[in-house]
Write an enzyme that holds these catalytic residues in place. Sequence first.
Site, PDB file in Angstrom:
ATOM      1  N   GLY A   1      -3.746  -3.174   5.865  1.00 39.78           N
ATOM      2  CA  GLY A   1      -2.637  -2.632   6.683  1.00 39.78           C
ATOM      3  C   GLY A   1      -1.954  -1.331   6.161  1.00 39.78           C
ATOM      4  N   CYS A   2      -0.746  -0.854   6.443  1.00 37.42           N
ATOM      5  CA  CYS A   2      -0.252   0.323   5.991  1.00 37.42           C
ATOM      6  C   CYS A   2       0.030   0.098   4.679  1.00 37.42           C
ATOM      7  CB  CYS A   2       1.110   0.287   6.634  1.00 37.42           C
ATOM      8  SG  CYS A   2       2.338   1.751   5.933  1.00 37.42           S
ATOM      9  N   PHE A   3      -0.540   0.905   3.683  1.00 37.96           N
ATOM     10  CA  PHE A   3      -0.371   1.105   2.318  1.00 37.96           C
ATOM     11  C   PHE A   3       0.980   0.886   1.751  1.00 37.96           C
ATOM     12  CE2 PHE A   3      -2.240   5.701   2.035  1.00 37.96           C
ATOM     13  CZ  PHE A   3      -1.301   6.236   2.546  1.00 37.96           C
TER      14      PHE A   3
END
Length: 212
Positions: free
Chosen positions: A51-53
């Site tokens: 997902g969003c890093f």
Amino acid sequence: MSLFDKKHLVTQADALPGRNTPMPIATLHAVNEHSMTNVPAGMEIAYFAMGCFWGVERLFWQLPGVYSTAAGYAGGYTPNPTYREVCSGQTGHAEAVRIVYDPAVIRYEQLLQTFWENHDPTQGMQQGNDHGTQYRSAIYPLTPEQNAAAHASRERFQSAMAAAGDHRPITTEIAHATPFYYAEDEHQQYLHKNPYGYCGIGGIGVCLPPDA
């Protein structure tokens, strides 16, 4: 590109051309001041996408034995892509985190445990409210040993999900690591620089059983 198109991986032939110049980043990690690029003797590298890093990077830099982390792009085709290009779905990359760790302090198996227990690996080309191929769940092993451990852990986690009454199939991609490209410096250690920033990751309440 429509949202629907962003749910399907671009082919290499259709991927954006990219560029030869890497993104400039700070020399030192903003949290622990370790090198962002060097790998000290005896340490190893791991790559995960979940997902969003922003939230993923923070999750791993907090672990004892992790020397450094970096946000970037992996699993795609476009060399040295920009964040905007990755978000277009036309590079093939996932938002990923590069982890340099000391195997004498933390095992790869422990990194896998953190991976499986802190996101939803069943969502395909999204993670939570974040939609697109760049948010897919992925493990990019660098060695045969990492590859074997990754596949074995996926089987154990799938069994643990079934035992908990969750019969959704895991969609996590496990593929040999291709080049990792650093994200722009503004994305590095983002939640350290922006403590109240967005973090969209969260587990499904299932624990990874230990390896034999």
